[in-house]
Design an enzyme around this catalytic site. Sequence first.
Site, mmCIF file in Angstrom:
data_model
loop_
_atom_site.group_PDB
_atom_site.id
_atom_site.type_symbol
_atom_site.label_atom_id
_atom_site.label_comp_id
_atom_site.label_asym_id
_atom_site.label_seq_id
_atom_site.Cartn_x
_atom_site.Cartn_y
_atom_site.Cartn_z
ATOM 1 N N LYS A 13 11.758 98.626 -0.661
ATOM 2 C CA LYS A 13 10.521 98.515 0.126
ATOM 3 C C LYS A 13 10.717 98.953 1.575
ATOM 4 O O LYS A 13 9.959 99.750 2.107
ATOM 5 C CB LYS A 13 10.145 97.035 0.170
ATOM 6 C CG LYS A 13 8.804 96.693 -0.241
ATOM 7 C CD LYS A 13 8.578 95.181 -0.263
ATOM 8 C CE LYS A 13 9.798 94.317 -0.192
ATOM 9 N NZ LYS A 13 9.850 93.304 0.817
ATOM 10 N N ARG A 88 2.944 87.290 1.352
ATOM 11 C CA ARG A 88 3.910 86.900 0.335
ATOM 12 C C ARG A 88 3.366 85.848 -0.619
ATOM 13 O O ARG A 88 4.054 85.465 -1.560
ATOM 14 C CB ARG A 88 5.136 86.335 1.022
ATOM 15 C CG ARG A 88 6.319 87.297 1.020
ATOM 16 C CD ARG A 88 7.488 86.538 1.448
ATOM 17 N NE ARG A 88 8.791 87.002 1.223
ATOM 18 C CZ ARG A 88 9.452 87.884 1.949
ATOM 19 N NH1 ARG A 88 8.864 88.564 2.883
ATOM 20 N NH2 ARG A 88 10.707 88.109 1.721
ATOM 21 N N ARG A 122 24.928 94.494 -0.657
ATOM 22 C CA ARG A 122 24.447 94.943 0.651
ATOM 23 C C ARG A 122 25.305 94.366 1.780
ATOM 24 O O ARG A 122 25.634 93.183 1.781
ATOM 25 C CB ARG A 122 22.997 94.469 0.804
ATOM 26 C CG ARG A 122 22.293 95.024 2.003
ATOM 27 C CD ARG A 122 20.839 95.174 1.734
ATOM 28 N NE ARG A 122 20.124 93.906 1.817
ATOM 29 C CZ ARG A 122 18.825 93.784 1.602
ATOM 30 N NH1 ARG A 122 18.094 94.828 1.272
ATOM 31 N NH2 ARG A 122 18.241 92.619 1.689
ATOM 32 N N ARG A 155 24.512 89.181 4.888
ATOM 33 C CA ARG A 155 23.526 88.230 5.414
ATOM 34 C C ARG A 155 23.535 86.965 4.558
ATOM 35 O O ARG A 155 23.659 87.053 3.339
ATOM 36 C CB ARG A 155 22.114 88.849 5.326
ATOM 37 C CG ARG A 155 21.733 89.670 6.529
ATOM 38 C CD ARG A 155 20.494 90.530 6.284
ATOM 39 N NE ARG A 155 19.406 89.917 5.515
ATOM 40 C CZ ARG A 155 18.318 90.569 5.124
ATOM 41 N NH1 ARG A 155 18.169 91.851 5.424
ATOM 42 N NH2 ARG A 155 17.374 89.973 4.454
ATOM 43 N N ARG A 166 15.227 83.618 -3.797
ATOM 44 C CA ARG A 166 14.214 84.534 -3.273
ATOM 45 C C ARG A 166 13.470 85.248 -4.401
ATOM 46 O O ARG A 166 12.262 85.449 -4.338
ATOM 47 C CB ARG A 166 14.869 85.556 -2.332
ATOM 48 C CG ARG A 166 15.327 84.915 -1.026
ATOM 49 C CD ARG A 166 16.297 85.789 -0.278
ATOM 50 N NE ARG A 166 15.657 86.934 0.356
ATOM 51 C CZ ARG A 166 16.328 88.009 0.772
ATOM 52 N NH1 ARG A 166 17.608 88.113 0.600
ATOM 53 N NH2 ARG A 166 15.676 88.988 1.369
HETATM 54 P P1 AMP Z 1 12.713 89.838 3.984
HETATM 55 O O1 AMP Z 1 13.653 90.607 4.828
HETATM 56 O O2 AMP Z 1 11.321 90.400 3.940
HETATM 57 O O3 AMP Z 1 13.229 89.544 2.596
HETATM 58 O O4 AMP Z 1 12.533 88.409 4.698
HETATM 59 C C1 AMP Z 1 13.637 87.554 4.909
HETATM 60 C C2 AMP Z 1 13.179 86.109 4.992
HETATM 61 O O5 AMP Z 1 12.230 85.942 6.065
HETATM 62 C C3 AMP Z 1 12.456 85.558 3.773
HETATM 63 O O6 AMP Z 1 13.343 85.128 2.764
HETATM 64 C C4 AMP Z 1 11.662 84.414 4.380
HETATM 65 O O7 AMP Z 1 12.471 83.289 4.644
HETATM 66 C C5 AMP Z 1 11.237 84.984 5.723
HETATM 67 N N1 AMP Z 1 9.931 85.702 5.600
HETATM 68 C C6 AMP Z 1 9.695 87.020 5.799
HETATM 69 N N2 AMP Z 1 8.397 87.312 5.613
HETATM 70 C C7 AMP Z 1 7.788 86.141 5.276
HETATM 71 C C8 AMP Z 1 6.456 85.784 4.937
HETATM 72 N N3 AMP Z 1 5.467 86.681 4.889
HETATM 73 N N4 AMP Z 1 6.206 84.474 4.649
HETATM 74 C C9 AMP Z 1 7.170 83.547 4.694
HETATM 75 N N5 AMP Z 1 8.452 83.827 4.979
HETATM 76 C C10 AMP Z 1 8.769 85.104 5.277
#
Ligand code: AMP
Length: 209
Positions: A13, A88, A122, A155, A166
């Site tokens: 993405k 989300r 990663r 990470r 996740r």
């Molecule tokens: P990502 O890099 O998009 O996978 O985001 C990493 C982490 O940030 C996620 O596992 C959530 O803890 C938090 N996060 C990012 N975007 C959102 C969202 N729209 N709603 C809630 N938590 C978010």
Amino acid sequence: MKLIFIGPQGSGKGTQAFRLKEKLNIPHISTGDIFRENIKNNTELGIEAQKYMNEGKLVPDELVIRLIKDRLSQDDAKTGFILDGFPRNTEQAKALSEATDIDKVVLIDLDDATAIERIGGRRTCKKCGTVYHVKFNPPKEEGKCDEDGEELIQRDDDKEEAIKKRLEIYHKETQPISDFYKEQGILISVDGSKSIDDVEKDINKKLGL
Ligand code: AMP
């Protein structure tokens, strides 16, 4: 063009959103990146978000919705944007509909086994954030960033337990919102297991670009 990218972790993405942003010259707004930047700078928002992120949980809706509304009200996002990582869940999708109209939603599909393989390998540069993969995109020297020679780390939320959590949240809360957009006739789907270039071609074709 106002776009949303939806897909499980590891679907590419972020990579695809980055490519399209360059092509269309619109901002790529990733809530995950905004949180990570805030964690790096030790802001109040970062400290609050980190508690949830490290365990692979979602940050509370109220916090994310406020953050995104603020970001979308900035000048560079007035005519177009690519949202990556937001919405989300249905709560966030509804809040977004109230704030703005969306032209298209791009769903990048990927099975869990491939997602786990991609994310588990990663590695990220501690300093500049450049992303590598131990198998698919290794650095020249193991464990060191090609750009600045700094240490590469995994990470916390890329570790196996957090990834599983996740993905579980993705299937339960995020995937259903694709139906919400399908009913509105604005959803396009692509197969994320293909190469980065092929996925990009599919997206461009389906968006009529
Ligand atoms: P990502 O890099 O998009 O996978 O985001 C990493 C982490 O940030 C996620 O596992 C959530 O803890 C938090 N996060 C990012 N975007 C959102 C969202 N729209 N709603 C809630 N938590 C978010």
